[in-house]
Design an enzyme around this catalytic site. Sequence first.
Site, PDB file in Angstrom:
ATOM      1  N   LYS A   1      55.096  45.852  50.049  1.00 36.54           N
ATOM      2  CA  LYS A   1      53.723  46.150  50.447  1.00 36.54           C
ATOM      3  C   LYS A   1      52.793  45.200  49.738  1.00 36.54           C
ATOM      4  CE  LYS A   1      50.522  48.521  52.473  1.00 36.54           C
ATOM      5  NZ  LYS A   1      50.066  47.225  53.046  1.00 36.54           N
TER       6      LYS A   1
ATOM      7  N   GLN B   1      51.729  42.496  42.402  1.00 41.23           N
ATOM      8  CA  GLN B   1      51.738  43.637  43.325  1.00 41.23           C
ATOM      9  C   GLN B   1      52.853  44.628  42.982  1.00 41.23           C
ATOM     10  OE1 GLN B   1      49.333  42.899  46.110  1.00 41.23           O
ATOM     11  NE2 GLN B   1      49.252  45.123  46.168  1.00 41.23           N
TER      12      GLN B   1
ATOM     13  N   LYS C   1      51.366  46.816  40.206  1.00 39.97           N
ATOM     14  CA  LYS C   1      50.226  47.549  40.747  1.00 39.97           C
ATOM     15  C   LYS C   1      50.697  48.694  41.631  1.00 39.97           C
ATOM     16  CE  LYS C   1      47.142  44.902  42.710  1.00 39.97           C
ATOM     17  NZ  LYS C   1      46.340  44.117  43.692  1.00 39.97           N
TER      18      LYS C   1
ATOM     19  N   LYS D   1      53.799  39.858  49.120  1.00 43.69           N
ATOM     20  CA  LYS D   1      52.529  39.192  49.427  1.00 43.69           C
ATOM     21  C   LYS D   1      52.815  38.050  50.376  1.00 43.69           C
ATOM     22  CE  LYS D   1      48.152  39.431  48.168  1.00 43.69           C
ATOM     23  NZ  LYS D   1      47.374  40.567  47.624  1.00 43.69           N
TER      24      LYS D   1
ATOM     25  N   GLY E   1      45.365  43.110  54.396  1.00 41.32           N
ATOM     26  CA  GLY E   1      44.428  42.007  54.181  1.00 41.32           C
ATOM     27  C   GLY E   1      44.367  41.553  52.740  1.00 41.32           C
ATOM     28  N   ASP E   2      43.738  40.415  52.552  1.00 38.93           N
ATOM     29  CA  ASP E   2      43.378  39.861  51.236  1.00 38.93           C
ATOM     30  C   ASP E   2      42.293  38.824  51.545  1.00 38.93           C
ATOM     31  OD1 ASP E   2      44.492  39.885  48.241  1.00 38.93           O
ATOM     32  OD2 ASP E   2      44.079  37.797  48.706  1.00 38.93           O
TER      33      ASP E   2
ATOM     34  N   THR F   1      39.077  49.241  47.710  1.00 38.30           N
ATOM     35  CA  THR F   1      39.310  48.411  46.522  1.00 38.30           C
ATOM     36  C   THR F   1      38.070  48.401  45.630  1.00 38.30           C
ATOM     37  OG1 THR F   1      40.744  47.034  47.891  1.00 38.30           O
ATOM     38  CG2 THR F   1      40.127  46.175  45.733  1.00 38.30           C
TER      39      THR F   1
ATOM     40  N   ASN G   1      34.929  41.468  50.888  1.00 39.62           N
ATOM     41  CA  ASN G   1      35.237  42.897  50.993  1.00 39.62           C
ATOM     42  C   ASN G   1      35.138  43.612  49.638  1.00 39.62           C
ATOM     43  OD1 ASN G   1      37.783  44.915  50.619  1.00 39.62           O
ATOM     44  ND2 ASN G   1      36.711  45.294  52.538  1.00 39.62           N
TER      45      ASN G   1
ATOM     46  N   SER H   1      45.978  52.002  51.356  1.00 40.00           N
ATOM     47  CA  SER H   1      46.942  51.493  52.335  1.00 40.00           C
ATOM     48  C   SER H   1      48.166  52.412  52.409  1.00 40.00           C
ATOM     49  CB  SER H   1      47.407  50.080  51.961  1.00 40.00           C
ATOM     50  OG  SER H   1      46.491  49.105  52.401  1.00 40.00           O
TER      51      SER H   1
HETATM   52  P1  NDP Z   1      37.202  38.088  51.000  1.00 41.44           P
HETATM   53  O1  NDP Z   1      37.805  36.995  51.769  1.00 41.44           O
HETATM   54  O2  NDP Z   1      36.561  39.235  51.705  1.00 41.44           O
HETATM   55  O3  NDP Z   1      36.109  37.497  49.985  1.00 41.44           O
HETATM   56  C1  NDP Z   1      36.476  36.538  49.037  1.00 41.44           C
HETATM   57  C2  NDP Z   1      35.278  36.179  48.205  1.00 41.44           C
HETATM   58  O4  NDP Z   1      35.693  35.417  47.094  1.00 41.44           O
HETATM   59  C3  NDP Z   1      34.271  35.305  48.936  1.00 41.44           C
HETATM   60  O5  NDP Z   1      32.987  35.545  48.426  1.00 41.44           O
HETATM   61  C4  NDP Z   1      34.750  33.905  48.598  1.00 41.44           C
HETATM   62  O6  NDP Z   1      33.744  32.911  48.682  1.00 41.44           O
HETATM   63  C5  NDP Z   1      35.172  34.086  47.172  1.00 41.44           C
HETATM   64  N1  NDP Z   1      36.231  33.108  46.872  1.00 41.44           N
HETATM   65  C6  NDP Z   1      37.488  33.098  47.404  1.00 41.44           C
HETATM   66  N2  NDP Z   1      38.171  32.039  46.946  1.00 41.44           N
HETATM   67  C7  NDP Z   1      37.343  31.386  46.136  1.00 41.44           C
HETATM   68  C8  NDP Z   1      37.483  30.223  45.352  1.00 41.44           C
HETATM   69  N3  NDP Z   1      38.634  29.511  45.329  1.00 41.44           N
HETATM   70  N4  NDP Z   1      36.412  29.832  44.591  1.00 41.44           N
HETATM   71  C9  NDP Z   1      35.251  30.555  44.611  1.00 41.44           C
HETATM   72  N5  NDP Z   1      35.055  31.666  45.352  1.00 41.44           N
HETATM   73  C10 NDP Z   1      36.085  32.074  46.085  1.00 41.44           C
HETATM   74  O7  NDP Z   1      38.361  38.616  50.015  1.00 41.44           O
HETATM   75  P2  NDP Z   1      38.475  40.002  49.242  1.00 41.44           P
HETATM   76  O8  NDP Z   1      37.135  40.492  48.824  1.00 41.44           O
HETATM   77  O9  NDP Z   1      39.367  40.877  50.026  1.00 41.44           O
HETATM   78  O10 NDP Z   1      39.309  39.560  47.951  1.00 41.44           O
HETATM   79  C11 NDP Z   1      38.682  39.193  46.715  1.00 41.44           C
HETATM   80  C12 NDP Z   1      39.689  39.328  45.570  1.00 41.44           C
HETATM   81  O11 NDP Z   1      40.133  40.692  45.501  1.00 41.44           O
HETATM   82  C13 NDP Z   1      40.978  38.506  45.719  1.00 41.44           C
HETATM   83  O12 NDP Z   1      41.387  38.123  44.408  1.00 41.44           O
HETATM   84  C14 NDP Z   1      41.972  39.498  46.278  1.00 41.44           C
HETATM   85  O13 NDP Z   1      43.292  39.129  45.983  1.00 41.44           O
HETATM   86  C15 NDP Z   1      41.547  40.744  45.532  1.00 41.44           C
HETATM   87  N6  NDP Z   1      41.955  42.023  46.113  1.00 41.44           N
HETATM   88  C16 NDP Z   1      41.640  42.349  47.402  1.00 41.44           C
HETATM   89  C17 NDP Z   1      41.999  43.581  47.908  1.00 41.44           C
HETATM   90  C18 NDP Z   1      41.612  44.009  49.274  1.00 41.44           C
HETATM   91  O14 NDP Z   1      41.883  45.177  49.604  1.00 41.44           O
HETATM   92  N7  NDP Z   1      40.969  43.187  50.089  1.00 41.44           N
HETATM   93  C19 NDP Z   1      42.786  44.528  47.110  1.00 41.44           C
HETATM   94  C20 NDP Z   1      43.002  44.122  45.747  1.00 41.44           C
HETATM   95  C21 NDP Z   1      42.602  42.902  45.294  1.00 41.44           C
HETATM   96  P3  NDP Z   1      33.885  31.728  49.801  1.00 41.44           P
HETATM   97  O15 NDP Z   1      33.510  32.405  51.079  1.00 41.44           O
HETATM   98  O16 NDP Z   1      32.945  30.678  49.359  1.00 41.44           O
HETATM   99  O17 NDP Z   1      35.328  31.289  49.761  1.00 41.44           O
HETATM  100  O1  2IT Z   2      45.897  42.685  46.256  1.00 43.68           O
HETATM  101  C1  2IT Z   2      45.998  43.746  46.911  1.00 43.68           C
HETATM  102  O2  2IT Z   2      46.354  44.801  46.378  1.00 43.68           O
HETATM  103  C2  2IT Z   2      45.647  43.724  48.330  1.00 43.68           C
HETATM  104  N1  2IT Z   2      45.229  42.681  48.829  1.00 43.68           N
HETATM  105  C3  2IT Z   2      45.809  44.960  49.171  1.00 43.68           C
HETATM  106  C4  2IT Z   2      47.239  45.121  49.607  1.00 43.68           C
HETATM  107  C5  2IT Z   2      47.498  46.214  50.607  1.00 43.68           C
HETATM  108  O3  2IT Z   2      48.659  46.267  51.054  1.00 43.68           O
HETATM  109  O4  2IT Z   2      46.605  47.004  50.941  1.00 43.68           O
END
Ligand code: NDP
Ligand code: 2IT
Length: 439
Positions: free
Chosen positions: A83, A104, A107, A119, A158-159, A203, A234, A371
Amino acid sequence: MHAEVVRRSPAEPEFHQAAREVLETLAPVLAARPELADAALVERLCEPERQILFRVPWQDDAGAVRVNRGFRVEFNSALGPYKGGLRFHPSVNLGIVKFLGFEQIFKNALTGLGIGGGKGGSDFDPRGRSDAEVMRFCQSFMTELYRHIGDRTDVPAGDIGVGGREIGYMFGQYRRITNRWEAGVLTGKGPGWGGSAGRTEATGYGNVLFAAEMLRRRGEDLPGQQAVVSGSGNVAIYTIEKLHALGARALTVSDSGGYVRDEKGIDLELLKQVKEVERGRVQDYAQRRGSSAVFVPGGSVWEVPGDLALPSATQNELDVVDALNLIRGGVKAVSEGANMPTTPQAVRTFQDAGVAFGPGKAANAGGVAVSALEMRQNSGREAWPQDRVEAELATVMRDIHDTCYETAERYGVPGDYVAGANIAGFERVADAMLAQGLV
Ligand code: NDP
Ligand code: 2IT
């Protein structure tokens, strides 16, 4: 062991970093439980069960053929089906997917919800691509991935760069190829077709709940606290929503172009309009917000002082210079919404300064926890109301916090949430692997 990880997988610095951060905290549990060391459980955990790499050909709107690389690393299935999310970002490579898959495992174990670790993703860059291009890419990606996943096998979500739109396109292609309504093959679906209420928010909400628990242990609470938040996707958006709901104030958002500081606190409705509806940039937010907001191009958001820091963008976005800035500004707690956003030296700097530090594998587990609740609803063909999901999320986050806190105490490192999370996650996976024999 770390040298062996580096020897076997050279040129994967993020994976080496993630492995080192876990390995260096496991000594107390390996000393206390020699049967885990004897069974080479650490060695086995550092090697993915399976890694899948594939070609993703697609056509852009001008008719040109494009080729990307697809990844899925199925890291560990001792506790349940693999997952973990899919990341679409130009920086994605095998080392990044392996670091994320490795995190993961622990976690997902901490959630207690019966999910293994995996992943995936692609070096595809969705930025500037039309909906039609994103759909063609997602369909091509799923045309290979479908044979490796399933509701009992491997369940992506998603991520970065993968949200509801992409999950929808991938689910459609999976359903078409397999001729199966197998809702539990992907999570993060729309609420009208098998998605869980509250998954979009989970998250960010979960991270704020984790931060609130850390503050509570220090005799403080959230109302009135000022928070510095990075990212604007997100995780950042729903972190800000929960902060405001609980009486705290988010001062900042950022993206790869710079950061916005908003003295009145981030206007969530405007942020959602700019990011979720228009797919715009934080600079657009600042332009429309009026005089309270300034956009700082190229700057580090960690220049802004606050009581809380909630990094919610990407790995290694907060280094030791940033940590020292935040400490000078009086930060009390840091809770990682992103995966591994804080460099190892910065983590130590916070801990040495007495700042509560919540590692991502605990603090951001709310997303994958909901999830798992989505998978549970899919199995029972149920759709739970938002308040039920949020109540379960709150319970899971409190349990994770307490597990990390109590495990750290038990192993002689009180207050160290990093060690607590790693040891508690490791014990759950290791015990299952031990019981299931050498497979
Ligand atoms: P999104 O794609 O929705 O948003 C990502 C954000 O981070 C954007 O603002 C983006 O800016 C910025 N970003 C991404 N890469 C870079 C980079 N290399 N340098 C600077 N800014 C960057 O992703 P999420 O919000 O889903 O994910 C954010 C973090 O949270 C990640 O580390 C992800 O692994 C983690 N995460 C997400 C979960 C989820 O459920 N979605 C669960 C647990 C963890 P820009 O548009 O300029 O790239
Ligand atoms: O980093 C993470 O935990 C996620 N991007 C969410 C993974 C999931 O299966 O919901």
